[in-house]
Structures are given as structure tokens and as C-alpha cells.
Design a protein around this motif. Sequence first.
Motif, short mmCIF file in Angstrom:
data_model
loop_
_atom_site.label_atom_id
_atom_site.label_comp_id
_atom_site.label_asym_id
_atom_site.label_seq_id
_atom_site.Cartn_x
_atom_site.Cartn_y
_atom_site.Cartn_z
N PHE A 112 -42.15 21.65 51.87
CA PHE A 112 -41.16 20.82 52.56
C PHE A 112 -40.02 20.45 51.61
N VAL A 113 -40.37 20.08 50.37
CA VAL A 113 -39.33 19.68 49.41
C VAL A 113 -38.33 20.82 49.21
N THR A 114 -38.85 22.05 49.09
CA THR A 114 -37.96 23.21 48.96
C THR A 114 -37.13 23.39 50.23
N TRP A 115 -37.81 23.32 51.38
CA TRP A 115 -37.12 23.52 52.67
C TRP A 115 -36.00 22.50 52.83
N SER A 116 -36.31 21.26 52.49
CA SER A 116 -35.36 20.18 52.64
C SER A 116 -34.19 20.34 51.66
N MET A 117 -34.48 20.74 50.43
CA MET A 117 -33.42 20.94 49.44
C MET A 117 -32.53 22.11 49.83
N LYS A 118 -33.17 23.14 50.37
CA LYS A 118 -32.40 24.31 50.82
C LYS A 118 -31.47 23.90 51.97
N ASP A 119 -32.02 23.10 52.86
CA ASP A 119 -31.24 22.63 54.00
C ASP A 119 -30.02 21.84 53.51
N TYR A 120 -30.26 21.00 52.51
CA TYR A 120 -29.15 20.23 51.94
C TYR A 120 -28.13 21.18 51.27
N MET A 121 -28.63 22.07 50.43
CA MET A 121 -27.74 22.99 49.70
C MET A 121 -26.90 23.79 50.69
N GLU A 122 -27.54 24.25 51.75
CA GLU A 122 -26.81 25.06 52.74
C GLU A 122 -25.80 24.22 53.52
N SER A 123 -26.07 22.92 53.63
CA SER A 123 -25.07 22.07 54.31
C SER A 123 -23.80 22.02 53.46
N GLU A 124 -23.93 22.06 52.16
CA GLU A 124 -22.74 22.12 51.30
C GLU A 124 -22.08 23.50 51.40
N ILE A 125 -22.93 24.53 51.36
CA ILE A 125 -22.37 25.89 51.38
C ILE A 125 -21.59 26.13 52.68
N ARG A 126 -22.11 25.60 53.79
CA ARG A 126 -21.43 25.81 55.08
C ARG A 126 -19.99 25.30 55.05
N ILE A 127 -19.81 24.14 54.45
CA ILE A 127 -18.45 23.56 54.38
C ILE A 127 -17.55 24.47 53.55
N LEU A 128 -18.06 24.91 52.40
CA LEU A 128 -17.25 25.74 51.50
C LEU A 128 -16.92 27.08 52.16
N ARG A 129 -17.91 27.67 52.83
CA ARG A 129 -17.71 28.97 53.50
C ARG A 129 -16.66 28.88 54.60
N GLU A 130 -16.72 27.78 55.33
CA GLU A 130 -15.82 27.64 56.47
C GLU A 130 -14.37 27.58 56.00
N ILE A 131 -14.14 26.86 54.92
CA ILE A 131 -12.76 26.67 54.46
C ILE A 131 -12.33 27.79 53.51
N THR A 132 -13.29 28.30 52.72
CA THR A 132 -12.94 29.32 51.71
C THR A 132 -13.92 30.49 51.81
N PRO A 133 -13.81 31.29 52.88
CA PRO A 133 -14.82 32.35 53.09
C PRO A 133 -14.85 33.41 51.98
N ASP A 134 -13.76 33.53 51.21
CA ASP A 134 -13.74 34.58 50.19
C ASP A 134 -14.16 34.11 48.81
N VAL A 135 -14.53 32.85 48.69
CA VAL A 135 -14.91 32.35 47.36
C VAL A 135 -16.43 32.35 47.24
N PRO A 136 -16.96 33.03 46.21
CA PRO A 136 -18.42 33.08 46.08
C PRO A 136 -19.02 31.73 45.71
N VAL A 137 -20.31 31.61 45.98
CA VAL A 137 -21.02 30.34 45.76
C VAL A 137 -22.27 30.58 44.92
N THR A 138 -22.48 29.69 43.97
CA THR A 138 -23.74 29.72 43.21
C THR A 138 -24.23 28.29 43.04
#
Length: 666
Positions: free
Chosen positions: A227-253
Amino acid sequence: MDIKQDTRWKRITGRILHGGEYNPEQWLDRPDILEKDLEYMKEAGVNTVTLGVFSWSMYEPEEGVYRFEWMDQIMDRMYENGIGVILATPTGAGPVWMDQKYPEVMRVGKKYGVSLSRLCQSHCMNSRVFREKTEKIDTLLAKRYGKHPALLMWHVSNQLGGECRCPVCQERFRGYLRDKYKTIERLNQEWWTTVWSRPFQDFSQINPPSAQDEERIHGRSLDWKRFVTWSMKDYMESEIRILREITPDVPVTTNFMSLYPGLDYHRMIDGLDIISWNSYPAWDNDYEPLTETFFQTAFEHAVMRSMKRDRPFLLMESAPSQVSWHSINKAKKPGIHRLSSIQAIACGSDSVLYFQWRKGRGAYEQCHGAVIDHLGTNTTRVFRDVRDMGEALKAMECICGTVSKTEVAVIFDWENRWAIQDMARFSQGRKNYDETVSEIYKILLQNGIDADILPSDADFKGYKVVIAPMLYLLKPQTAKNLDCFVTEGGCLLGTYLTGYVNENTLCYLGGCPGDGLRETFGLYTEEIDCLYPSEENYAGILNGTVETFRIVDYCEILKTENAETKGVYLDDFYKNTPVLTKNFRGKGRAWYLGARLMRDGMASVLKRVCKDADIDWEELPEGLEKHKRYGADRIYTFLLNTTREMLRYNEEDIEPLGIRIIEEVL
Ligand code: ZN
């Protein structure tokens, strides 16, 4: 996707990234220092800096009041000087006003006390307020800097990790369990709660494991970690979604922390364009030879490299000199910086990045190694080492984008780690799963094989040999994949402790290895004996003659069905029973080793298995590492002398701590 078509990947490839984390916000009142930084960066061959990791309170000093002008200037100055920027989202450390106004953003610890503001990673990733604040600041950053010409890549948060047991996280955990098990009866069955009279009547009764609570329901402990991993991934992806939406060509790590046990990194990688990690070995320690530290570091690089095998990874942080948080913080001796940095490249990194560029004056990381010391000059040994590295990396641009290739894979699985760590049986103090896997990798590397390190549910197609040490927790799909790998012609090596429990830690009925692997290996385990450190037993391995190798810790008593015996125990009440077996199945072979052997014995078994699959086995001089990177029409072979002695290889000398790079045209 074909990496050549990956526009995000194209943005960062083409040069080896050299530089590191830069915290100019600590020096805004010293423009003279910021000016010197640029001058020294150019001198040191720095082409990349990571900015903004801890800048939230600078961007937003009061709630809703934003100050970006200072960062605008820094970004512009970087661009004017040819330096690219990896820009972090600042969510690794939130501002103090937020904790004060919204105490629910703070984590609740294992003892159910609120963790007050710490330096970093102290916020509840499921807190609605924290997520809203994160969305706001990330959106502003992405809009402001998404098109800035200096921007290379986004760096999400910092060293994601830790756990929270606040009421919101507890409720999400219960929801996670409800989704997984559907009914409480099913959960009780899978957790086997009738033991100690613990069946639950309702999901609302379930709490996360805590310091006050007994933690002996293995199924719950494991599900909590998942669950801790699932929850952290969910959080991380919530950040990635914002970045992807505004800057689709910028890679993320995001920067992983080596083999950090708290998150199953293999589950976190889908949304990331590139894997990056922080490496801080204790070079020249007093508990192992230097060569072992290099081997261990190579193993950790291999874990990271294997997560995305079609592209290089990035070494996001390393210390240019000593760190500040080991028990003894040694200076990097001459030659170590060069060799350890090139080792990262040899293992598949397209960067050598440091934490940190300049030491701050105060607080926790004031003495953490940096390119620029408190002395403040470019005259130090550390600076010269970094400058030399910058020169060396410029000459290696042709290596960018090349990757490792191998026909040997070793399974290293986080869920299996957790299950072994939690198991209440056998040799409590000598479980050593991590050590066993890394030992196998090291033996292979010492013999010219730079293996991939994969999770248990990986795709094994394309490999000739799969080594699955101590695969205690066996998932049905893994058992199926491994059997399929063998029947289609692969060579599998399993060991003691394989296939004891299912994915929820219920023991397999009908013998281990469970879930069909009994047929794959052609045997079952009847008992397991654990040895005290003072006890001795030996394996007699039949290999023309009988070779004798010492056994430690574990002896499984095996009953062969179809398997052939290739070695036997030489002592105790199971003397002359099988310790090493081989089973022909379909077009392939499944080897099984019932005991833990010392390194020489393990090397002998691995050699046998690799030769069985026609894998080259080249015994390298002790302390010589050989890594290869493959491009479209070139192979680059790296030979690294990790000793302080001259080594001879192929009739040529390699200097102490020396490096040779051989380029072959295909
Ligand atoms: Zn929480």
C-alpha cells in the motif's frame, strides 16, 4: 516506444551530464558568490545543474504569495552560460507556514505521534491540502519554466520515501484492502487470522501495523508495504500528470535511493522517462576490501539500469568528496573519484552528477561533500578532480545513449525481500537476501558477465540463464513464467527457500517449491536445517571429480523426483542426499541448489550453469571489472582496475585504480 522516436528522451541525450545540485537560494545576498559559481562551473566542465529541490518557501514565502523572479534570473544565467537545468518540484520539503496552518499535512509516525516539520519528506502524500498545494506550485512552475531554453528535465520531489498513519492514510489503506480482497472473509483467509483469534469482522477494524500493535500477521505487514508503494506512486503520478499536461515534451525523473527497502521501485517506474538514483558508497571503509565496495556499487547500478533496459540511467547524486551522514566520513582518496564516476558510466549511466555544488554555511548538510568547499576556491584537490572529470566526460559523448546487453538475469524482488525480512522461521539473524543476490551478481561480474537484475514478474525472453535465489514468495505468474522459460530452452537456477509461500504469505500445500515449480525442478523440499555459525557441513559437487565446498546457514533436505543429483551433502543426518540437482524439462534445464555455499562454491555452481547454457565464462584478474555498452555500430568495453595494484589483462598492464576503454566497430 522505439527510443529513437521518443522526443522526451532526445531532449537529454547527446552529452554526458556533468554537474549537480545547486542551491543558489542560500546565497541570494551574496551576488559575488553566485558570480564565482558560474565561473567555476564553466571551469569544471559543468553542463547541468539541478535547481529548486528545496525552494518551496522561497517561491511561496506566505500562502498564495509567490516570488519567482530570483529563479528567473538563475535560469537565465544558466542558459547564457550553456548550462542545462534539471528543475525539481519543491515538494520534498514544504514551507513551515503550511504545517502551522494545516497540521493535517504532517505525517503520523509508527508510534502514532505527529511528525513535526523535519528537513524533508515529512508530509502526508494523501493529505488533500498537501495535494492541492502541490498541484498549485507545480502548475505555476510548469507554466513559468516549461518553455525556458535551459530546462532539460523535471525532477519530481526528492528521495520519495517514508510512511504515514494519519486518519486519511489509514482509511485509504482500508480502501486498498477492500479493493484487493472484496470481502472480509477473503481477507481473513489470506491473512490466516484465526491464529491467535484475530479474525476481523469488518474492514474498519484494520489498522496499519504500528509500534504499539503486534505485527505478526505477515499478510498485513506485506499488504501495508504494498500500500505504501501504491500510495506513493499515486502521489508521484499526480505530480507527473500536471507536468505532462503543461509540458508534454519535457522528460520526468525522480531520484531513487539505491536499494531503499521502503518502496518497491519496480512498481514506480512506469510514469518515469528515465531512472535516476543517488549513490553514496563508503569508499575505503574498514570492513571490506575496496574491490568489494566497487562490486556492490556495480550491483546497485545494475539494479537501476535494468529497470529500463532500452536506455541509460542517470547518476543523479554522488559525493565529490566525503559525505556527512556515514558513521565515519572518509575523504575520497586520490583516484577514487575518477574511477567511481567512470564506473557509473561503464554500468550504463549518462551522467555524473553531484550533491552538491557548494557547501552551505549551516544546518544539516553544511559539511556534506561539495565541489566548492567553505574555502570557496577552485584550488582544492576536490575541485581539480571534478574539473578533470569534466574534461574526461567531454571526450565520451559518443557513448551517450548506448546500453548494456546480457544473456544472464538475476531475480531481485522487493516483495520477496519484505516477505523474507518478516518471516518468523529458520535462521532469523542470517536471512541475508540482499547479500545473497548481490554476491551472485559479483561472482558473475568477476567472471565477465554483467547480469541484469530483474523483479520476479519480469519478462525473461531473450535471456539464456535466469538465476532466482531465495524466491521464498512465489507468485503464480512467476512460477508460470519460469516454467515456460525452461520448457522453451532456458537454463534456470533456483536455490534453498524457493516457493515456500504465495503472494499473501500463505504456505504452499503439497510441497515446496510450490505452484508448479516442483515439476520444473523435479524435486521437493522435505525439511530445512539451519546451521549455527560455528557449525560446518560441506557439499561434494560432482564435476568429473568431487569438489568440496563449505556450506553455511541453510541446508534443505531434498527429495528428487525427476531431477538428477549433481552434488551431495557430506555430513549430518542427511549425508549423501542431494544438494545440487539438474532437471531436464522441455527444451531446457532447471538446476536447484539446496544449500548456501561460500563464494568459491557458489562460483563453481554458477560456472556450471552458465556453461550449460553456452555463456562465456572468463575468469578476470581479481579486482578487474569489465562492463560493455552497445551502440548501433560500436561496442565500448570498460576495464576498471578497482585495486591499488597493477593488474595484467590480455598482456597489457592496467594501472592501480586505472581505466581502459576499448572501442570496437561492429
Ligand atoms: Zn497520511
